[in-house]
Design an enzyme around this catalytic site. Sequence first.
Site, short mmCIF file in Angstrom:
data_model
loop_
_atom_site.label_atom_id
_atom_site.label_comp_id
_atom_site.label_asym_id
_atom_site.label_seq_id
_atom_site.Cartn_x
_atom_site.Cartn_y
_atom_site.Cartn_z
N GLU A 33 0.81 -1.21 0.00
CA GLU A 33 0.00 0.00 0.00
C GLU A 33 0.84 1.26 0.00
OE1 GLU A 33 -0.53 -2.61 2.00
OE2 GLU A 33 -2.43 -3.39 1.26
N ALA B 283 -10.10 0.24 3.71
CA ALA B 283 -9.50 1.36 4.44
C ALA B 283 -8.57 0.88 5.55
CB ALA B 283 -10.59 2.25 5.01
N PRO C 121 -0.01 1.46 6.03
CA PRO C 121 1.34 1.55 5.45
C PRO C 121 1.50 2.74 4.50
CG PRO C 121 0.51 -0.69 5.30
CD PRO C 121 -0.65 0.16 5.74
N HIS D 237 -11.69 -5.14 8.57
CA HIS D 237 -12.47 -4.84 7.36
C HIS D 237 -13.66 -3.95 7.70
CE1 HIS D 237 -10.18 -8.37 6.14
NE2 HIS D 237 -10.35 -8.00 4.89
#
Lengths: 337, 334
Positions: free
Chosen positions: B67, B91, B96, B136
């Site tokens: 990411e 999200a 990172p 999540h």
Amino acid sequence: MADTLARSRHDVGNDRLLMLLRNMLTQRAVDTRGFQLNRQGKIAIAMGSEGHEAVQAGTGAAFVRGKDLLYPYYRNTGLILACGFPLDDVFRSQFARATDRTGGRNIINHITAREMGIASISSIIAAQCTHAVGAAYALRLRKDTGRAVFCQFGDGATSEGEWHEAMNFAAVHRLPVVFICENNRWAISTPQSKQMVNKDIAAKAVGYGMHGVIVDGFDPVAVYSTVHEARERAAVGGGPTLVEAKCYRFLSHTTDDDDRTYRTREEVEAQRKLDPVPRFEERLVAEGVISEAELTALRVAITELVNAATDKIELEPSPEAGDLYSNVYADTYSPWL
Amino acid sequence: MAVATSGTTTMNNVEAVRQTLYEALKADPRTLVMGEDVGARGNVFLITKGFIEEFGPERVIDTPLAEASIAGIAIGMAMEGLRPIAEIQFADFIYPAFNQIVGEAAKTRYRSNGDYTCPLVIRTPYGGGVHGALSHSVSIEALFYHVPGLKIVAPAFPADIKGLLNASIDDPDPVLFLEHKKTYRLVKGEVPNGHYTIPIGKADVKHPGDQLTVVSYGLYVHQALEAARQLEGDGLSVEVIDLRSIRPMDRTTILESVRKTRKLLIIHEDNKFGGIGAEISAMVAEDAFFDLDAPIRRLCGPDVPAMGYARTLEDEFMIPTSRMAESMREMVAF
């Protein structure tokens, strides 16, 4: 006076040798001046690149102005000068004047010069590596061939996860990037042995499936030849290269650092004996590329240029306090005060 | 809102994102989408399904699972004139990339004094109520809204998604575009045909009223509207403002509404401490204190690290519509 130094595969004529020398001497003079200005209390901090001159001169000589893009790091004053960045603007950055290209916002040496292809510098280690890769992707997508992106960093950057991600993505897409590691063996106070097991950073290239090459970072001609070759390969779709230029940081990290707290004088003195600047001077004199008298005159001329730039820029105004509020966003923005 | 073509189409939120991205890729060769599984898989919610076949792998980039570089590479593309639309798959995976978004994208224009800009969109699904548990379900807006230089958008309706996503793609600065994943297929609405934009930084009064102002965004806007309609049956008049943009924040609409209703309830899924509601409360306390007839109240997620996986734990975290209605009644009666 034959070009006896042009022993590599690439023609390195006298003009280029003198250009390398001139750049290295300018770097040293700018460094010295920065430390003097800091001692005089005229600038808040100075950050030298002594020991990196050959890497930066050689890399700059391989950079094709008007075509290539450079994503530098903070110890790259010599390199940006070699890529065409004006000497006056180096001092505008040091003095944080209103005329500085960042308007006095960014700390010394953290310049920007989009029209020269030189990206705005962040202090965050390895942050520019993924940007360089994205820029290279943009060139590729636009089918903008014959160009390459130079990405410069120190040995410390190679510990960052983002560095790995940048290398990997560039290799996967065979992007036109030349990664140049200025391995000065110290990440402020942390020696290479505490950063990695490998002796050679270039060896990591194998893991990414890209070219990796080690070059003597005290030899500007060798650096030029190596980076030039990598650049030519990248520009025609041959993929990225990781160049490791082994050099040394003769000075403390910055004027706010004291390297006596973490490394021996013996080590520094041993490296000083290999100082690339006098070594290259001697080499060019011995080869007859420049005479002693011409060399002395060149040194004087550079000192005068640096003196003139210092005197001129010191008189320029500081940014207005209200300049703090501009360029937050593109549109007019009223910060919540 | 400038509407280029007449007529509307009914679609859900996921279709609105998909159609807007599709039209952007079609219209502007500088645009591209990049992220994990956006190519052959067509994104985990099938938002970009078929894109790679139509626009090719150069503009529909399946990135490695990294990411930080999704953000960083997109920044480099934006600095060199492309219009990347990067995706963080959930999200929860954005951490990172925090260094690149906060330290680099938000500061590119400022640091270079306008020499370089960063016209970048980072889209990401957020929010809970979908049995996503710890990794999540999170809301991330409060982690980023502290940062000048960033814009943050969190629309809740398909028409707002299209207008604000178009505005984000056109925007010359970095925009974090938040999509509440539970609304993806739950929420349907009319979407104007053709290209249009909705200005970033403008809230929308979704339900007018004069006895209480409710400010919310994302999934909870829909529940707040439902509650407000229930109260309407009892003769209570609640104004519901959909914030739509979190940064810049539409102070004018909020303050005008509060000066009219004299009461403010803020509802968001993200936890209360240091959340978006804290800033809205502070702003109203500073600028409209003497217009208030009741203490400001915040109805927010509890101060725990995340919602749990078990239904009981998730339900405890999420705010049911009945509780929103109850709070509204209490505020109106105050």
